[in-house]
Write a protein that holds these residues in place. Structure first.
Motif, PDB file in Angstrom:
ATOM      1  N   ASN A  44       0.834  -1.205   0.000  1.00  0.00           N
ATOM      2  CA  ASN A  44       0.000   0.000   0.000  1.00  0.00           C
ATOM      3  C   ASN A  44       0.871   1.259   0.000  1.00  0.00           C
ATOM      4  O   ASN A  44       2.107   1.176  -0.044  1.00  0.00           O
ATOM      5  N   GLU A  45       0.229   2.434   0.066  1.00  0.00           N
ATOM      6  CA  GLU A  45       0.955   3.711  -0.005  1.00  0.00           C
ATOM      7  C   GLU A  45       1.931   3.892   1.149  1.00  0.00           C
ATOM      8  O   GLU A  45       2.905   4.620   1.032  1.00  0.00           O
ATOM      9  N   GLU A  46       1.656   3.260   2.282  1.00  0.00           N
ATOM     10  CA  GLU A  46       2.558   3.378   3.441  1.00  0.00           C
ATOM     11  C   GLU A  46       3.676   2.325   3.402  1.00  0.00           C
ATOM     12  O   GLU A  46       4.386   2.142   4.391  1.00  0.00           O
ATOM     13  N   ASN A  47       3.788   1.612   2.288  1.00  0.00           N
ATOM     14  CA  ASN A  47       4.785   0.546   2.130  1.00  0.00           C
ATOM     15  C   ASN A  47       4.597  -0.580   3.130  1.00  0.00           C
ATOM     16  O   ASN A  47       5.557  -1.199   3.589  1.00  0.00           O
ATOM     17  N   GLU A  48       3.337  -0.826   3.488  1.00  0.00           N
ATOM     18  CA  GLU A  48       3.005  -1.999   4.282  1.00  0.00           C
ATOM     19  C   GLU A  48       2.752  -3.120   3.289  1.00  0.00           C
ATOM     20  O   GLU A  48       2.041  -2.931   2.296  1.00  0.00           O
ATOM     21  N   VAL A  49       3.352  -4.260   3.559  1.00  0.00           N
ATOM     22  CA  VAL A  49       3.307  -5.379   2.622  1.00  0.00           C
ATOM     23  C   VAL A  49       2.416  -6.489   3.176  1.00  0.00           C
ATOM     24  O   VAL A  49       2.507  -6.828   4.358  1.00  0.00           O
ATOM     25  N   LYS A  50       1.572  -7.008   2.328  1.00  0.00           N
ATOM     26  CA  LYS A  50       0.788  -8.186   2.696  1.00  0.00           C
ATOM     27  C   LYS A  50       1.095  -9.262   1.660  1.00  0.00           C
ATOM     28  O   LYS A  50       1.021  -9.015   0.461  1.00  0.00           O
ATOM     29  N   ASP A  78      14.627  -1.988   3.992  1.00  0.00           N
ATOM     30  CA  ASP A  78      14.551  -0.609   4.463  1.00  0.00           C
ATOM     31  C   ASP A  78      13.246   0.080   4.090  1.00  0.00           C
ATOM     32  O   ASP A  78      12.694   0.843   4.864  1.00  0.00           O
ATOM     33  N   LEU A  79      12.762  -0.159   2.884  1.00  0.00           N
ATOM     34  CA  LEU A  79      11.592   0.564   2.396  1.00  0.00           C
ATOM     35  C   LEU A  79      10.268   0.025   2.928  1.00  0.00           C
ATOM     36  O   LEU A  79       9.236   0.655   2.771  1.00  0.00           O
ATOM     37  N   VAL A  80      10.299  -1.145   3.549  1.00  0.00           N
ATOM     38  CA  VAL A  80       9.067  -1.769   4.028  1.00  0.00           C
ATOM     39  C   VAL A  80       8.774  -1.307   5.450  1.00  0.00           C
ATOM     40  O   VAL A  80       9.606  -1.441   6.336  1.00  0.00           O
ATOM     41  N   SER A  81       7.573  -0.743   5.667  1.00  0.00           N
ATOM     42  CA  SER A  81       7.227  -0.279   7.012  1.00  0.00           C
ATOM     43  C   SER A  81       6.641  -1.407   7.861  1.00  0.00           C
ATOM     44  O   SER A  81       6.778  -1.405   9.073  1.00  0.00           O
TER      45      SER A  81
END
Length: 109
Positions: A44-50, A78-81
């Motif tokens: 998603n836009e917040e770099n949360e990955v599912k 690094d880029l994944v929140s």
């Protein structure tokens, strides 16, 4: 006015795939991505990955540890929140989901 650096989602996707290719099923000498265990990756836009994934069988001996390993390794980017793994058995995994590379590795071609 501050400029935000837009993360290229395709680039991030490729980094996630690279990480997934470092995780192996303990019973099969092929990584989980080439085995076809990864069904989908959402960012998603917040770099949360599912990550939607399956296991080779519901009785897989790593049913507990493998999803946790996937989460931890993806979160380490690094880029994944944040990262979350969802396990599904619909559709069930079959050898048809394996890449040509995986089939070749296992002598199925």
């Amino acid at each position: 006015m501050s400029e935000e650096i837009a993360v290229d989602s395709q680039e991030l996707g490729e980094k996630i795939v690279t990480v997934l290719k470092t995780i192996y099923d303990p019973e099969i000498p092929v990584d989980i991505y080439e085995l076809g265990l990864i069904y989908d990756v959402f960012v998603n836009e917040e770099n949360e990955v599912k990550i939607l994934m399956t296991l080779t069988s519901p009785n897989c001996p790593v049913a507990e540890s493998l999803p946790a390993e996937v989460e931890e390794k993806v979160k380490s980017l690094d880029l994944v929140s944040d990262a979350e793994v969802e396990i599904t058995f619909d559709p069930p995994w079959t050898q048809d989901l394996m890449s040509e590379e995986a089939k070749l590795e296992l002598g199925l071609l």
